[in-house]
Design an enzyme around this catalytic site. Structure first.
Site, PDB file in Angstrom:
ATOM      1  CD  GLU A  68      -1.411  -2.566   1.861  1.00  0.00           C
ATOM      2  OE1 GLU A  68      -0.321  -2.512   2.090  1.00  0.00           O
ATOM      3  OE2 GLU A  68      -2.234  -3.542   2.283  1.00  0.00           O
ATOM      4  N   PRO A 271       9.786 -15.773  -0.617  1.00  0.00           N
ATOM      5  CG  PRO A 271      10.515 -16.535   1.684  1.00  0.00           C
ATOM      6  CD  PRO A 271      11.261 -16.268   0.499  1.00  0.00           C
ATOM      7  NE  ARG A 272       2.790 -10.336   1.223  1.00  0.00           N
ATOM      8  CZ  ARG A 272       2.960  -9.322   0.340  1.00  0.00           C
ATOM      9  NH1 ARG A 272       3.703  -8.906  -0.709  1.00  0.00           N
ATOM     10  NH2 ARG A 272       1.956  -8.448   0.906  1.00  0.00           N
ATOM     11  N   GLY A 313      12.246  -6.158   0.321  1.00  0.00           N
ATOM     12  CA  GLY A 313      12.692  -5.012  -0.253  1.00  0.00           C
ATOM     13  C   GLY A 313      13.681  -5.039  -1.621  1.00  0.00           C
ATOM     14  CG  ASN A 338      -0.226  -6.240  -7.664  1.00  0.00           C
ATOM     15  OD1 ASN A 338      -0.478  -6.402  -8.909  1.00  0.00           O
ATOM     16  ND2 ASN A 338      -0.413  -4.891  -7.153  1.00  0.00           N
ATOM     17  N   PRO A 339       0.303  -9.229  -9.592  1.00  0.00           N
ATOM     18  CG  PRO A 339      -1.025  -9.548 -11.358  1.00  0.00           C
ATOM     19  CD  PRO A 339      -1.136  -9.253  -9.895  1.00  0.00           C
ATOM     20  CD  GLU A 341       6.134  -5.007  -6.810  1.00  0.00           C
ATOM     21  OE1 GLU A 341       6.756  -5.846  -6.490  1.00  0.00           O
ATOM     22  OE2 GLU A 341       6.109  -3.886  -6.178  1.00  0.00           O
TER      23      GLU A 341
END
EC number: 2.4.99.12
Length: 439
Positions: A68, A271-272, A313, A338-339, A341
């Site tokens: 966000e 990984p997230r 990051g 989200n695809p 990036e």
């Protein structure tokens, strides 16, 4: 009756918050030990600050986490460029770092106060914002009610409601309406999101598109990129990014399936939640795979099977090392990630079918040939194998993804148009109070 019931519930929420307020210190302290709070700034979560409010008009911008925060950066840049002060709140240590690195002292950063009456009141009394802008789906009852009581306009931008969130609010439509009536405007990501907010009582609602499309691609440290690119040069690569529990094992199994067909293949797994890194490395080792962890600065040797992106990051770094990316939270979890990036960075996008949270973006990418959906690990292995073997098709997908993103741009301009009635008076006020003698 429903309106009375909503008031009763919100009153109970307010009283419950006041009751637990003395007890939350232990929770915040525990989060600090886990690295989820900055120890020296914990008091900000209670609405305290050491920073004086700047003179002139002030906008409160809130973005929960990194995604966000990155989405609203261009919007914040515009507001700051108008000469309007901004206090920006986030909820995570990582997003705080993003704000600091991007804006320095041009924006005041604070951690968002807990959604309790004492903390919210303390925050609002100190900062006295002229406008509150909230990103995506941050609906905090006490914050919304207290802003409403102070008659501070509240605008939700890049608004999104997942299937699960919408279903939950629909069951409590009377409560949703009691909160939504406090919002001056909702700027939704898609027509479907807009219809959902309207169904919950939001007025007015406009549709802008996704602000994330109007951001710059994620950047990469030039030195790190040059070093890794040199180590990876000549090897077939693919990436599994933003993966959730279970998907890292799927990616490892896909690597084993592809290894026999593509000599020297390197799989990049990001990984997230990197805090699972030790467990995941043990799992890779148990499968006989050699891992290089980015957090340790491990060198990627010809024998390395997995480049493990266990840092935060650095997505721009990892995506620049490959032309194929599987986007996670879509096979073993629901909602998708989200695809945009990977599509921005000329990457052929693969995903599982559980992409409800980014339905519109995937719909456009798939329709134009920039993304494909897979059902399971075998189908994922087949798709990666096909793209590695067919350079022409791979480049078609890459180009289609980039073109789709370019076509989707325009959300920033649409959002600024929606904000104009709230921003324009602040621009005038800022010019009158800028000390230039024009007042």
């Amino acid at each position: 009756m429903s309106e009375r019931w909503a008031r009763t519930i919100l009153s109970a929420y307010r009283m419950a918050g006041a009751a637990v307020y003395p007890l939350v210190g232990g929770y915040i302290a525990w989060r600090s030990t886990k690295g989820k709070e900055e120890a020296g700034r914990r008091r900000e979560r209670y609405g305290f600050t050491r920073i004086a409010r700047p003179r002139g008009p002030l906008v409160w911008m809130h973005a929960a986490s990194v995604g966000e925060t990155n989405a609203v950066i261009p919007l914040v840049e515009r507001i700051v460029g108008y000469g309007i002060g901004v206090v920006m709140t986030t909820g995570t240590v990582t997003s705080a770092r993003v704000v600091r690195e991007r804006f320095g002292d041009r924006v005041i950063h604070q951690y968002v106060p807990l959604d309790l009456k004492p903390t919210v009141n303390r925050f609002l009394s100190h900062w006295s914002p002229d406008l509150a802008i909230i990103a995506e789906s941050e609906i905090w009852p006490m914050t919304i009610l207290e802003l409403g009581a102070r008659r501070v306009p509240q605008v939700l931008v890049n608004g999104r409601l997942s299937d699960r969130s919408f279903a939950a609010w629909k069951k409590r439509s009377y409560l949703a309406e009691a909160l939504m009536e406090n919002l001056a405007h909702v700027v939704a990501q898609s027509e479907e999101d807009g219809a959902r907010f309207a169904a919950l009582g939001a007025r007015p609602v406009t549709v802008s598109g996704n602000l994330k499309v109007d951001t710059d691609p994620p950047q990469a440290d030039p030195e790190k990129l040059a070093a890794l690119a040199k180590d990876v040069a000549g090897r077939p690569t693919w990436a599994a990014i933003s993966t959730h529990d279970g998907e890292e094992e799927i990616a490892a199994d896909v690597h084993l399936l592809l290894k026999a067909r593509h000599a020297g293949i390197l799989t990049i797994i990001v990984p997230r939640h990197p805090d699972r890194a030790d467990t995941l490395e043990a799992m890779f080792s148990a499968k006989g795979l050699t891992t290089a962890r980015q957090s340790r600065g491990d060198r990627v040797s010809p024998a390395t099977d997995i480049l493990f992106g266990d840092t935060i990051g650095d997505m721009g770094l990892y995506l620049r090392l490959t032309e194929i990316a599987f986007v996670g939270r879509s096979l073993e979890a629901e909602g998708g990630q989200n695809p945009i990036e990977p599509a921005m960075l000329d990457t052929a996008v693969l995903s599982g079918r559980n992409v409800q949270n980014f339905r519109e973006a995937y719909h456009q990418l798939i329709e134009r040939g920039g993304a494909r959906l897979v059902n399971d690990r075998e189908m994922l292995a087949g798709a990666v194998n096909f793209l590695l073997n067919n350079e022409g098709k791979r480049r078609e997908m890459m180009a289609a993804g980039r073109a789709t993103v370019d076509e989707m741009r325009g959300a920033l301009a649409a959002t600024l148009r929606a904000l104009e009635p709230y921003i324009q008076p602040l621009i005038v006020k800022a010019r009158l109070e800028d000390g230039s003698g024009r007042r």
